[in-house]
Design a protein around this motif. Structure first.
Motif, PDB file in Angstrom:
ATOM      1  N   LYS A  77      44.034  39.349  38.895  1.00 21.36           N
ATOM      2  CA  LYS A  77      44.458  39.759  40.234  1.00 21.36           C
ATOM      3  C   LYS A  77      44.603  38.553  41.167  1.00 21.36           C
ATOM      4  O   LYS A  77      45.505  38.513  42.005  1.00 21.36           O
ATOM      5  N   ILE A  78      43.704  37.566  41.019  1.00 21.57           N
ATOM      6  CA  ILE A  78      43.789  36.370  41.854  1.00 21.57           C
ATOM      7  C   ILE A  78      45.098  35.641  41.606  1.00 21.57           C
ATOM      8  O   ILE A  78      45.836  35.303  42.537  1.00 21.57           O
ATOM      9  N   PHE A  79      45.412  35.414  40.329  1.00 19.67           N
ATOM     10  CA  PHE A  79      46.615  34.652  40.025  1.00 19.67           C
ATOM     11  C   PHE A  79      47.889  35.481  40.190  1.00 19.67           C
ATOM     12  O   PHE A  79      48.956  34.926  40.466  1.00 19.67           O
ATOM     13  N   LEU A  80      47.784  36.794  40.070  1.00 15.62           N
ATOM     14  CA  LEU A  80      48.923  37.657  40.399  1.00 15.62           C
ATOM     15  C   LEU A  80      49.251  37.528  41.878  1.00 15.62           C
ATOM     16  O   LEU A  80      50.429  37.448  42.267  1.00 15.62           O
ATOM     17  N   SER A  81      48.225  37.488  42.727  1.00 15.03           N
ATOM     18  CA  SER A  81      48.424  37.323  44.175  1.00 15.03           C
ATOM     19  C   SER A  81      49.122  36.010  44.483  1.00 15.03           C
ATOM     20  O   SER A  81      50.023  35.946  45.326  1.00 15.03           O
ATOM     21  N   VAL A  82      48.718  34.959  43.786  1.00 10.01           N
ATOM     22  CA  VAL A  82      49.315  33.637  44.007  1.00 10.01           C
ATOM     23  C   VAL A  82      50.775  33.626  43.566  1.00 10.01           C
ATOM     24  O   VAL A  82      51.660  33.153  44.288  1.00 10.01           O
ATOM     25  N   LYS A 116      30.918  40.661  36.903  1.00  7.46           N
ATOM     26  CA  LYS A 116      30.516  41.484  35.769  1.00  7.46           C
ATOM     27  C   LYS A 116      31.422  41.189  34.578  1.00  7.46           C
ATOM     28  O   LYS A 116      32.626  40.986  34.747  1.00  7.46           O
ATOM     29  N   LYS A 117      30.858  41.188  33.399  1.00  8.83           N
ATOM     30  CA  LYS A 117      31.594  40.785  32.202  1.00  8.83           C
ATOM     31  C   LYS A 117      32.891  41.566  32.022  1.00  8.83           C
ATOM     32  O   LYS A 117      33.930  41.006  31.707  1.00  8.83           O
ATOM     33  N   GLU A 118      32.816  42.887  32.261  1.00 11.07           N
ATOM     34  CA  GLU A 118      33.997  43.721  32.025  1.00 11.07           C
ATOM     35  C   GLU A 118      35.066  43.537  33.092  1.00 11.07           C
ATOM     36  O   GLU A 118      36.188  44.008  32.950  1.00 11.07           O
ATOM     37  N   GLU A 119      34.731  42.857  34.205  1.00 10.49           N
ATOM     38  CA  GLU A 119      35.683  42.671  35.288  1.00 10.49           C
ATOM     39  C   GLU A 119      36.299  41.272  35.318  1.00 10.49           C
ATOM     40  O   GLU A 119      37.147  41.005  36.161  1.00 10.49           O
ATOM     41  N   VAL A 120      35.877  40.394  34.420  1.00 14.13           N
ATOM     42  CA  VAL A 120      36.287  38.989  34.481  1.00 14.13           C
ATOM     43  C   VAL A 120      37.796  38.830  34.385  1.00 14.13           C
ATOM     44  O   VAL A 120      38.429  38.214  35.254  1.00 14.13           O
ATOM     45  N   ILE A 121      38.392  39.369  33.349  1.00 10.32           N
ATOM     46  CA  ILE A 121      39.829  39.193  33.132  1.00 10.32           C
ATOM     47  C   ILE A 121      40.628  39.874  34.239  1.00 10.32           C
ATOM     48  O   ILE A 121      41.596  39.307  34.763  1.00 10.32           O
ATOM     49  N   ILE A 174      45.675  46.062  45.678  1.00  9.67           N
ATOM     50  CA  ILE A 174      45.197  45.957  44.291  1.00  9.67           C
ATOM     51  C   ILE A 174      43.675  45.918  44.210  1.00  9.67           C
ATOM     52  O   ILE A 174      43.105  45.660  43.152  1.00  9.67           O
ATOM     53  N   GLN A 175      43.027  46.127  45.364  1.00  9.02           N
ATOM     54  CA  GLN A 175      41.557  46.187  45.445  1.00  9.02           C
ATOM     55  C   GLN A 175      40.911  44.901  44.932  1.00  9.02           C
ATOM     56  O   GLN A 175      40.025  44.917  44.070  1.00  9.02           O
ATOM     57  N   LEU A 176      41.364  43.794  45.458  1.00  8.49           N
ATOM     58  CA  LEU A 176      40.805  42.485  45.103  1.00  8.49           C
ATOM     59  C   LEU A 176      39.933  41.981  46.252  1.00  8.49           C
ATOM     60  O   LEU A 176      40.425  41.755  47.362  1.00  8.49           O
ATOM     61  N   LYS A 177      38.661  41.795  45.986  1.00  8.38           N
ATOM     62  CA  LYS A 177      37.735  41.266  46.988  1.00  8.38           C
ATOM     63  C   LYS A 177      37.423  39.815  46.633  1.00  8.38           C
ATOM     64  O   LYS A 177      36.495  39.527  45.878  1.00  8.38           O
ATOM     65  N   SER A 178      38.226  38.915  47.180  1.00 10.55           N
ATOM     66  CA  SER A 178      38.050  37.488  46.896  1.00 10.55           C
ATOM     67  C   SER A 178      38.745  36.682  47.982  1.00 10.55           C
ATOM     68  O   SER A 178      39.818  37.063  48.465  1.00 10.55           O
ATOM     69  N   ILE A 179      38.146  35.557  48.359  1.00 14.66           N
ATOM     70  CA  ILE A 179      38.772  34.672  49.350  1.00 14.66           C
ATOM     71  C   ILE A 179      39.644  33.619  48.690  1.00 14.66           C
ATOM     72  O   ILE A 179      40.376  32.898  49.361  1.00 14.66           O
ATOM     73  N   PHE A 180      39.576  33.525  47.354  1.00 14.10           N
ATOM     74  CA  PHE A 180      40.285  32.444  46.671  1.00 14.10           C
ATOM     75  C   PHE A 180      41.808  32.498  46.812  1.00 14.10           C
ATOM     76  O   PHE A 180      42.450  31.454  46.887  1.00 14.10           O
ATOM     77  N   PRO A 181      42.437  33.693  46.850  1.00 11.88           N
ATOM     78  CA  PRO A 181      43.888  33.689  47.088  1.00 11.88           C
ATOM     79  C   PRO A 181      44.268  33.028  48.407  1.00 11.88           C
ATOM     80  O   PRO A 181      45.297  32.348  48.489  1.00 11.88           O
ATOM     81  N   TYR A 182      43.438  33.206  49.455  1.00  8.50           N
ATOM     82  CA  TYR A 182      43.714  32.555  50.742  1.00  8.50           C
ATOM     83  C   TYR A 182      43.584  31.032  50.621  1.00  8.50           C
ATOM     84  O   TYR A 182      44.414  30.281  51.148  1.00  8.50           O
ATOM     85  N   ILE A 183      42.533  30.581  49.946  1.00 14.07           N
ATOM     86  CA  ILE A 183      42.302  29.137  49.811  1.00 14.07           C
ATOM     87  C   ILE A 183      43.390  28.497  48.963  1.00 14.07           C
ATOM     88  O   ILE A 183      43.997  27.488  49.356  1.00 14.07           O
ATOM     89  N   ILE A 184      43.659  29.090  47.799  1.00 13.06           N
ATOM     90  CA  ILE A 184      44.702  28.556  46.925  1.00 13.06           C
ATOM     91  C   ILE A 184      46.053  28.629  47.621  1.00 13.06           C
ATOM     92  O   ILE A 184      46.852  27.686  47.554  1.00 13.06           O
ATOM     93  N   GLY A 185      46.307  29.742  48.298  1.00 11.91           N
ATOM     94  CA  GLY A 185      47.587  29.915  48.990  1.00 11.91           C
ATOM     95  C   GLY A 185      47.803  28.881  50.071  1.00 11.91           C
ATOM     96  O   GLY A 185      48.891  28.303  50.187  1.00 11.91           O
ATOM     97  N   ILE A 237      37.109  25.917  40.754  1.00  9.95           N
ATOM     98  CA  ILE A 237      36.025  26.730  41.311  1.00  9.95           C
ATOM     99  C   ILE A 237      36.306  28.219  41.106  1.00  9.95           C
ATOM    100  O   ILE A 237      35.398  29.017  40.869  1.00  9.95           O
ATOM    101  N   THR A 238      37.588  28.590  41.182  1.00 10.67           N
ATOM    102  CA  THR A 238      37.966  29.987  40.947  1.00 10.67           C
ATOM    103  C   THR A 238      37.549  30.431  39.557  1.00 10.67           C
ATOM    104  O   THR A 238      36.977  31.507  39.370  1.00 10.67           O
ATOM    105  N   PHE A 239      37.843  29.586  38.561  1.00 10.79           N
ATOM    106  CA  PHE A 239      37.442  29.899  37.194  1.00 10.79           C
ATOM    107  C   PHE A 239      35.914  29.966  37.082  1.00 10.79           C
ATOM    108  O   PHE A 239      35.362  30.848  36.432  1.00 10.79           O
ATOM    109  N   ALA A 240      35.230  29.001  37.729  1.00 10.32           N
ATOM    110  CA  ALA A 240      33.775  28.957  37.659  1.00 10.32           C
ATOM    111  C   ALA A 240      33.151  30.183  38.319  1.00 10.32           C
ATOM    112  O   ALA A 240      32.104  30.679  37.882  1.00 10.32           O
ATOM    113  N   SER A 241      33.815  30.707  39.367  1.00 16.03           N
ATOM    114  CA  SER A 241      33.250  31.832  40.119  1.00 16.03           C
ATOM    115  C   SER A 241      33.164  33.110  39.294  1.00 16.03           C
ATOM    116  O   SER A 241      32.337  33.978  39.575  1.00 16.03           O
TER     117      SER A 241
END
Length: 271
Positions: free
Chosen positions: A112-117, A102-107, A48-59, A93-97
């Motif tokens: 994608k983060i919470f879909l992964s979870v 970019k504004k258009e990529e926020v949602i 899904i082209q998600l570049k974030s470490i938060f799914p690993y941390i939350i998971g 922290i995920t929300f804060a990050s």
């Protein structure tokens, strides 16, 4: 012939490792499924082209939070005083990050983060709970082994029946190779296997094994179709090439991660 041999050998190794970890001890079972969860997260994030470490941390925190009571000699207050707080802070922290995205990529990024979870982490956490869902709350390896036997039976005979006599497409726009005949054939043999399991794995009753077979047959296929939908959107054939001849780990677990929550709910209700 060479590809068939490679597929058979890699499949045999995969099944042997899985069965060994289930039968050896609850710790080996929990550790293996944590590793598999991380690998599936990696494949799904890439898909899904998600570049974030938060799914690993939350998971990781969610998995620990959900399964720490299944490990002996761990004070239960650790869950609420430490792991629970860490999980809350990580989500915060995920929300804060996203403030720095970019504004258009926020949602899209947050979705994608919470879909992964939801798609990967929650099912794997519940899979590990299944062998502990009994009156004594002890680890019963035959329960989770039986679930995988039903999954493998359904997948195998759905393929064999569908490839030999399948004519009517189940959902052509998502998975053109799946047929209604294959779906019905897989379900019939899965129900037959549930009767066999009831005579060998007596920790669950015949009715319970039959119900689980029904859940596997219906929701396992839905899980397969959902992963096919993600792959089609991503424009890839397999989630990865980690398992020679079989694709990725997510390809091997797409059925069980969708069926597991419903098996968990059912066993919670009947125990």
């Amino acid at each position: 012939m060479e590809n068939l041999l490679k597929r058979a050998l890699s499949g045999l190794v995969f099944v042997c490792i899985l069965v060994f970890s289930i039968l050896y001890s609850k710790i080996s079972f929990i550790v293996l499924f944590f590793i598999l969860m991380i690998l599936c997260l990696y494949e799904f994030k890439k898909m899904i082209q998600l570049k974030s470490i938060f799914p690993y941390i939350i998971g990781t925190l969610f998995f620990i939070f959900g399964n720490i009571l299944n490990v002996e000699d761990v004070p239960s207050k650790i869950i609420f005083e430490y792991v629970g707080v860490m999980l809350f802070l990580t989500i915060f922290i995920t929300f804060a990050s996203i403030l720095f995205a970019k504004k258009e990529e926020v949602i899209s990024h947050l979705g994608k983060i919470f879909l992964s979870v939801i798609y990967i982490v929650v099912p794997f956490t519940l899979i590990v709970q299944i062998p502990f869902l009994n009156v004594t709350f002890h680890y019963v390896n035959t329960t989770i082994l039986g679930v995988f036997i039903l999954i493998w039976t359904n997948d195998t005979f759905a393929f064999l029946v569908g490839s030999n006599i399948g004519k009517h497409k189940l959902l052509k726009r998502i998975s053109p190779n799946k047929t209604i005949e294959g779906f019905i054939g897989g379900m019939i043999f899965t129900f037959i296997m549930s009767f066999i399991l009831a005579t060998q794995f007596i920790t669950l009753s015949l009715i319970q094994w039959v119900v689980i077979a029904g859940i596997v047959s219906i929701f396992g296929v839905l899980g397969d179709l959902i992963e096919s939908m993600f792959k089609r959107q991503a424009g890839v054939k397999d989630s990865s090439d980690f398992i020679p001849g079989h694709g990725g780990f997510l390809d091997r677990f797409d059925s069980v991660i969708f069926a597991a929550p419903f098996i968990f709910i059912y066993l919670q209700l009947v125990q």
